[in-house]
Design an enzyme around this catalytic site. Structure first.
Site, PDB file in Angstrom:
ATOM      1  N   ARG A   1       0.815  -1.220   0.000  1.00 48.55           N
ATOM      2  CA  ARG A   1       0.000   0.000   0.000  1.00 48.55           C
ATOM      3  C   ARG A   1       0.847   1.268   0.000  1.00 48.55           C
ATOM      4  O   ARG A   1       0.417   2.305  -0.480  1.00 48.55           O
ATOM      5  CB  ARG A   1      -0.979  -0.013   1.178  1.00 48.55           C
ATOM      6  CG  ARG A   1      -0.347  -0.048   2.549  1.00 48.55           C
ATOM      7  CD  ARG A   1      -1.427  -0.219   3.619  1.00 48.55           C
ATOM      8  NE  ARG A   1      -0.863  -0.341   4.946  1.00 48.55           N
ATOM      9  CZ  ARG A   1      -0.541   0.672   5.722  1.00 48.55           C
ATOM     10  NH1 ARG A   1      -0.695   1.899   5.279  1.00 48.55           N
ATOM     11  NH2 ARG A   1      -0.057   0.471   6.931  1.00 48.55           N
TER      12      ARG A   1
ATOM     13  N   CYS B   1      -4.311  -4.501   4.357  1.00 47.71           N
ATOM     14  CA  CYS B   1      -3.540  -5.098   5.442  1.00 47.71           C
ATOM     15  C   CYS B   1      -4.538  -5.776   6.362  1.00 47.71           C
ATOM     16  O   CYS B   1      -5.733  -5.824   6.068  1.00 47.71           O
ATOM     17  CB  CYS B   1      -2.705  -4.056   6.172  1.00 47.71           C
ATOM     18  SG  CYS B   1      -3.684  -2.862   7.065  1.00 47.71           S
TER      19      CYS B   1
ATOM     20  N   ASP C   1      -0.674   2.126  15.146  1.00 45.92           N
ATOM     21  CA  ASP C   1       0.399   1.142  15.006  1.00 45.92           C
ATOM     22  C   ASP C   1       1.020   0.713  16.331  1.00 45.92           C
ATOM     23  O   ASP C   1       1.907  -0.146  16.350  1.00 45.92           O
ATOM     24  CB  ASP C   1       1.484   1.671  14.057  1.00 45.92           C
ATOM     25  CG  ASP C   1       1.004   1.709  12.609  1.00 45.92           C
ATOM     26  OD1 ASP C   1      -0.012   1.063  12.313  1.00 45.92           O
ATOM     27  OD2 ASP C   1       1.650   2.374  11.784  1.00 45.92           O
TER      28      ASP C   1
END
Length: 236
Positions: free
Chosen positions: A3, A27, A221
């Site tokens: 991506r 993802c 993340d």
């Protein structure tokens, strides 16, 4: 189909007049649409078409435009900021992403001769130039790596001193760590992107509620790492 590969689309169109880039994959947390990238490039005069899984973009020369991002997008901001450096006229990016990586990229582009103001804020203004020159840039320390090491210290009830730690970009994460009982101590300038930071676990951990958000909120993340850590907390 990574991506992140779509980030070359804007620079290639701006520099060469044509680009052909694979549609990005997703993802584990879902698909990653690039409609905001394409919408912005169209506003700058690019012709876009999707052909057999590829994005094809063409423009004799991109034109400056006012671009509003419906949602904050890091790669979208970076992609269009790079494209705008060689566009004709002025480009204004509204609701631009605030991540420190945006400002880092802008610093490198400016060392190459780009004219950029406001990177790291919600409004970025780029005055296009005809050519960029070679330059050497320095990538800032990775805040997600640093946050992962912090969690490693906490989850093992250990102690770490992290050097070159972008503490100023990790306040949402360190706030959560301190809430649950982990010690986070700046050993020098806490506002530096390259601070020395001591992190120590070992105490009984308290529960903490987390909501992921665009920067400067809690980074998505670091969600998985904190989820593992919080399985050790006493409570919900």
């Amino acid at each position: 189909t990574m991506r992140a590969s779509v980030i070359v689309l804007g620079p290639l169109v701006a520099r060469l007049g044509r680009a052909r880039v694979s549609l990005p994959g997703g993802c584990a947390i879902g698909a990653r649409p690039v409609d905001l990238h394409l919408k912005a490039l169209k506003r700058m005069g690019a012709e876009i078409r999707i052909d057999e899984g590829y994005i094809e973009a063409r423009a004799a020369r991109l034109r400056g435009a006012r671009v509003y991002f419906d949602v904050s997008t890091v790669t979208g901001t970076e992609n269009i900021m790079m494209a705008a450096t060689l566009a004709e006229g002025t480009t204004v990016l509204e609701n631009a992403a605030l991540e420190p990586e945006i400002a880092n990229l802008a610093d490198v582009l400016k060392s190459m001769g780009a004219r950029i103001e406001g990177a790291g804020t919600g409004t970025i203004v780029i005055e296009g130039v005809k050519v960029l020159r070679p330059a050497t840039g320095t990538v800032i320390p990775d805040r997600i790596e640093a946050g992962t090491f912090m969690v490693a210290a906490a989850i093992t009830a250990g102690e770490l001193t992290i050097t070159n730690c972008p503490l100023d970009a990790l306040m949402a994460a360190t706030n959560c760590l301190e809430q649950i009982g982990v010690e986070v101590e700046a050993l020098d300038d806490a506002s530096s992107m390259r601070a020395r930071v001591r992190v120590a676990g070992g105490r009984a951990l308290r529960p903490c509620d987390i909501t992921t958000q665009p920067h400067p909120g809690f980074p998505t993340d670091l969600q998985a790492q904190f989820m593992a850590l919080l399985t050790l907390a006493d409570g919900t």
